[in-house]
Design a protein around this motif. Structure first.
Motif, PDB file in Angstrom:
ATOM      1  N   VAL A  19       8.329  -1.252   6.558  1.00 31.15           N
ATOM      2  CA  VAL A  19       8.497  -1.189   5.322  1.00 31.15           C
ATOM      3  C   VAL A  19       9.857  -1.450   4.681  1.00 31.15           C
ATOM      4  N   VAL A  20      10.050  -2.601   3.868  1.00 35.28           N
ATOM      5  CA  VAL A  20      11.399  -2.741   3.179  1.00 35.28           C
ATOM      6  C   VAL A  20      11.036  -2.198   1.762  1.00 35.28           C
ATOM      7  N   SER A  41      10.821  -1.811  -2.091  1.00 31.89           N
ATOM      8  CA  SER A  41      10.245  -2.811  -3.288  1.00 31.89           C
ATOM      9  C   SER A  41      11.195  -2.809  -4.312  1.00 31.89           C
ATOM     10  N   LEU A  42      10.684  -3.782  -5.356  1.00 30.42           N
ATOM     11  CA  LEU A  42      11.568  -3.993  -6.468  1.00 30.42           C
ATOM     12  C   LEU A  42      11.452  -2.650  -7.266  1.00 30.42           C
ATOM     13  N   ARG A  61      10.660  -0.875 -10.806  1.00 33.16           N
ATOM     14  CA  ARG A  61       9.556  -1.007 -11.717  1.00 33.16           C
ATOM     15  C   ARG A  61       9.973  -1.304 -12.857  1.00 33.16           C
ATOM     16  N   VAL A 114      10.825  -4.899 -12.862  1.00 35.14           N
ATOM     17  CA  VAL A 114       9.521  -5.741 -12.722  1.00 35.14           C
ATOM     18  C   VAL A 114       8.949  -5.756 -14.021  1.00 35.14           C
ATOM     19  N   LEU A 115       8.657  -4.797 -14.835  1.00 34.74           N
ATOM     20  CA  LEU A 115       8.029  -4.623 -16.069  1.00 34.74           C
ATOM     21  C   LEU A 115       8.631  -5.355 -17.223  1.00 34.74           C
ATOM     22  N   GLU A 149       1.628  -1.643 -20.701  1.00 36.55           N
ATOM     23  CA  GLU A 149       0.989  -0.295 -21.290  1.00 36.55           C
ATOM     24  C   GLU A 149       1.097   0.538 -20.245  1.00 36.55           C
ATOM     25  N   GLU A 162       2.722   1.710 -17.713  1.00 34.84           N
ATOM     26  CA  GLU A 162       3.319   1.336 -16.413  1.00 34.84           C
ATOM     27  C   GLU A 162       2.728   0.085 -15.921  1.00 34.84           C
ATOM     28  N   ARG A 163       2.092  -0.493 -16.640  1.00 39.55           N
ATOM     29  CA  ARG A 163       1.009  -1.725 -16.166  1.00 39.55           C
ATOM     30  C   ARG A 163       1.255  -2.962 -16.961  1.00 39.55           C
ATOM     31  N   PHE A 164       1.011  -3.948 -16.446  1.00 37.52           N
ATOM     32  CA  PHE A 164       0.905  -5.254 -16.995  1.00 37.52           C
ATOM     33  C   PHE A 164      -0.333  -5.197 -18.053  1.00 37.52           C
ATOM     34  N   MET A 165       0.204  -5.611 -19.008  1.00 40.22           N
ATOM     35  CA  MET A 165      -1.062  -5.612 -20.215  1.00 40.22           C
ATOM     36  C   MET A 165      -1.329  -7.132 -20.380  1.00 40.22           C
ATOM     37  N   VAL A 166      -2.771  -7.378 -20.277  1.00 43.62           N
ATOM     38  CA  VAL A 166      -3.345  -8.798 -20.576  1.00 43.62           C
ATOM     39  C   VAL A 166      -4.381  -8.988 -21.477  1.00 43.62           C
ATOM     40  N   THR A 170       2.681  -1.934   6.015  1.00 47.34           N
ATOM     41  CA  THR A 170       3.032  -2.851   4.888  1.00 47.34           C
ATOM     42  C   THR A 170       2.023  -3.998   4.498  1.00 47.34           C
ATOM     43  N   GLY A 193       6.944  -6.923   2.725  1.00 54.31           N
ATOM     44  CA  GLY A 193       7.133  -5.435   3.467  1.00 54.31           C
ATOM     45  C   GLY A 193       7.064  -4.449   2.451  1.00 54.31           C
ATOM     46  N   ASN A 252       2.603  -0.269  -9.716  1.00 54.42           N
ATOM     47  CA  ASN A 252       3.440  -1.193  -9.876  1.00 54.42           C
ATOM     48  C   ASN A 252       4.849  -0.773  -9.168  1.00 54.42           C
ATOM     49  N   SER A 285      -6.918  -5.539 -20.532  1.00 58.08           N
ATOM     50  CA  SER A 285      -6.845  -5.218 -19.426  1.00 58.08           C
ATOM     51  C   SER A 285      -5.421  -4.890 -18.976  1.00 58.08           C
TER      52      SER A 285
END
Lengths: 104, 481
Positions: free
Chosen positions: A73-74, A76-77, A79, A82-83, A90, A92-96, B26, B31, B41, B148
């Motif tokens: 494991v390395v 992650s970005l 959050r 990212v968002l 919405e 903490e998730r991408f809204m589409v 992973t 990773g 996320n 969604s």
């Protein structure tokens, strides 16, 4: 050399592929890309004139197999970072927009 | 086949596609942690978000697990390629999923579900999982959703998709196939097998044909099968639907259908004009994969015993006389991974039936704890029951304590619970007191009315707070006639 193949690809093929790629093309663009893609296919069809029996298809231009990484494991970005790039967020998730809306 | 008899004149033909998430640390090409239930996320990076310039690198552990799956399913493991499967859907930020197409890592295997005909395995291939979409507004389902929300933690998690041949002719065989496949995947450490968490997912291709026909009918693909029960119900419903449709002059359309567990029906998912054209092509960012003979041999040598072998070993330990009578319990013990405990108990002289029963019934309630239970303590406890030091219900109570994490030997736990065979003087006093208190029932019992024995035993149990051994109470009552 094989000469030009005028109907290597049809206008309908181009419209279909453009739709799959979610591209909106004008009539002139459809004409232009039908010609361009036809030229490319005609060019590639030169290969068909060669005797390729017994030649293994090339899967990749590099003569490599098994490029692997260890299962470690390395980080992650972040959050928020990212968002921040999402058009809408919405919870903490991408809204589409709604999915399959065309049939609802 | 008994369970397709209701389709009078028709038979169903089913092929199953099983997706299993792999137990790697992973994701398949980056990773980021492969972890269920993390904050949305938080396990994402430029690779699994499909950001420009990022490049995938294949996870060695995922390949190793795919090879294990191939070996366990008697498949050939060979050179393979990764393709891009192109589609627009927000569950994949790249707008394609990396999968294997015409050259999968495993092909041509088989699996034999216990008690059912062998099922061919066409292929098993590596691919990445998609993100998780939640449909908000409307009624919460896809249709009518207003928007969604997408969590990409799952995007890029390694999957193996295992595709069976259309060799399944009943819902019973389908369930047995998935159940055995699940047991194999757990045994070889490839999957945790949790259908309810979505780490094992099943799609069923169902068609029907006239009995004796040689060509297959048009198939429908059924999705959203989250349990073995759903799988069985959905297949039976769908076969029935197709037969009714054909019998009334209709035509089966090839389509994807969604199983609705609460209505018990399947419904069409997408319109016909949405016919998919995935435009597969080799991913130029990934080179071919070829584990080669050495890798496959190494996996074969280090492979954990498969459920079929473990069932056979446990049956042998139980002995021929008993094994057929308790075959179901033996299968359960192996499925729960408790065969080590049971074998230890049998080899220490505990009665096989008792050891199997306690593992398949009582230990099953807390299988995770039971798998890590010290075999020595399990054996000690069963010896106490075997020698009548504890009654059956007392043994179950002590076992429950041990599985809940109680410290100390089974003897100490039993003592703490106030269990153990009663002093005979105390039992005698309790018996006499009950006889004295219920003279009418006692006379009926003496007169040969065996129906009241339950009442009398119950009274003794009550006055001793359940500490008396049922067998000893019956014997004591009988001796007083």
């Amino acid at each position: 050399m094989i000469g030009p193949v005028p109907d290597a690809i049809s206008r309908d093929d181009v419209i279909h592929v453009a739709r799959l790629a979610r591209l909106s093309l004008t009539d002139q663009e459809v004409d232009r890309f039908t010609r361009h893609l036809g030229d490319i296919l005609t060019h590639a069809s030169d290969v068909a004139s060669l005797d390729l029996a017994g030649v293994t298809p090339t899967a990749h231009p590099l003569p490599l197999v098994n490029v692997l990484r260890p299962d470690v494991v390395v980080p992650s970005l972040d959050r928020q970072e990212v968002l921040a790039a999402a058009p809408a967020v919405e919870d903490e998730r991408f809204m589409v927009p709604r999915i399959l809306g065309e049939q609802a | 086949m008994a369970d397709s008899g209701m389709l009078s004149g028709w038979e169903m033909v089913v092929g199953l596609e099983v997706h299993t998430e792999l137990l790697t640390a992973t994701k398949l090409f980056c990773g980021c942690a492969n972890e269920f239930g993390a904050e949305p996320n938080t396990n994402v990076c430029p690779v699994c978000l499909g950001l420009p310039g990022s490049l995938p690198v294949l996870n060695q552990a995922a390949v190793d697990l795919a090879v294990r799956i191939g070996v366990a399913l008697h498949a050939s493991v060979g050179p393979s390629l990764f393709h891009r499967k192109n589609y627009f859907y927000p569950d994949m930020p790249k707008d394609y999923q990396i999968s294997q197409y015409d050259e999968p890592i495993c092909s041509n295997g088989w699996l034999e579900p216990p008690g059912h005909p062998r099922v061919g395995i066409v292929r098993a291939h590596l691919e990445e999982d998609t993100g998780k979409t939640s449909h908000m507004g409307g009624d919460g389902r896809i249709h009518g959703a207003e928007r969604s929300l997408v969590d990409y933690n799952r995007a890029g998690v390694p999957l193996v998709e295992i595709v069976s041949a259309p060799d399944i002719w009943s819902s019973g065989q389908a369930r047995a196939y998935v159940s055995e496949l699940r047991a194999i995947l757990i045994a070889i450490g490839a999957s945790d097998g949790r259908m309810e968490e979505g780490s094992l997912r099943v799609d069923a291709n169902v068609s029907v044909m006239r009995k004796g026909a040689t060509s297959l009918g048009t198939r429908c693909e059924i999705k959203n099968l989250n349990s073995l029960r759903s799988l069985g119900r959905a297949i039976d419903y769908e076969a029935r639907r197709q037969v009714d449709l054909l019998n009334s002059g209709g035509v089966v359309e090839q389509e994807t259908r969604h199983w609705n567990e609460s209505t018990g029906r399947t419904a069409s998912m997408r319109s016909k004009e949405e016919a998919f054209d995935y435009r597969y092509f080799p991913d130029p960012d990934l080179v071919p994969l070829d584990p080669g003979e050495d890798w496959v041999d190494r996996v074969r040598l280090n492979m954990a015993p498969l459920p079929a072998d473990r069932r056979a070993a446990l049956e042998a330990a139980v002995g021929e006389d008993a094994s057929s009578a308790i075959a179901g319990q033996i299968a359960t013990v192996v499925e729960l991974g408790l065969d080590g405990l049971v074998t230890a108990a049998i080899s220490e002289g505990v009665k096989a039936r008792l050891a199997v029963a306690r593992a398949a019934n009582e230990a099953a309630a807390a299988a995770d704890a039971a798998r890590s239970l010290d075999a020595g303590r399990f054996v000690q406890l069963l010896k106490m029951e075997d020698s009548a030091q504890l009654s059956a219900s007392q043994t179950k109570a002590v076992l429950a304590e041990l599985l809940a994490g109680a410290e100390g030997s089974p003897e100490e736990v039993a003592a703490r619970l106030g269990l153990g065979s009663m002093d005979s003087a105390v039992l005698d006093a309790a018996l006499d007191a009950v006889i004295q208190a219920h003279p009418e029932e006692w006379e009926r019992f003496r007169g040969g009315d065996n129906k009241v024995i339950g009442f009398l035993v119950g009274q003794v149990m009550r006055s001793t707070q359940g500490k008396a051994d049922g067998k000893a109470v019956r014997a004591g009552l009988a001796s007083r006639i």
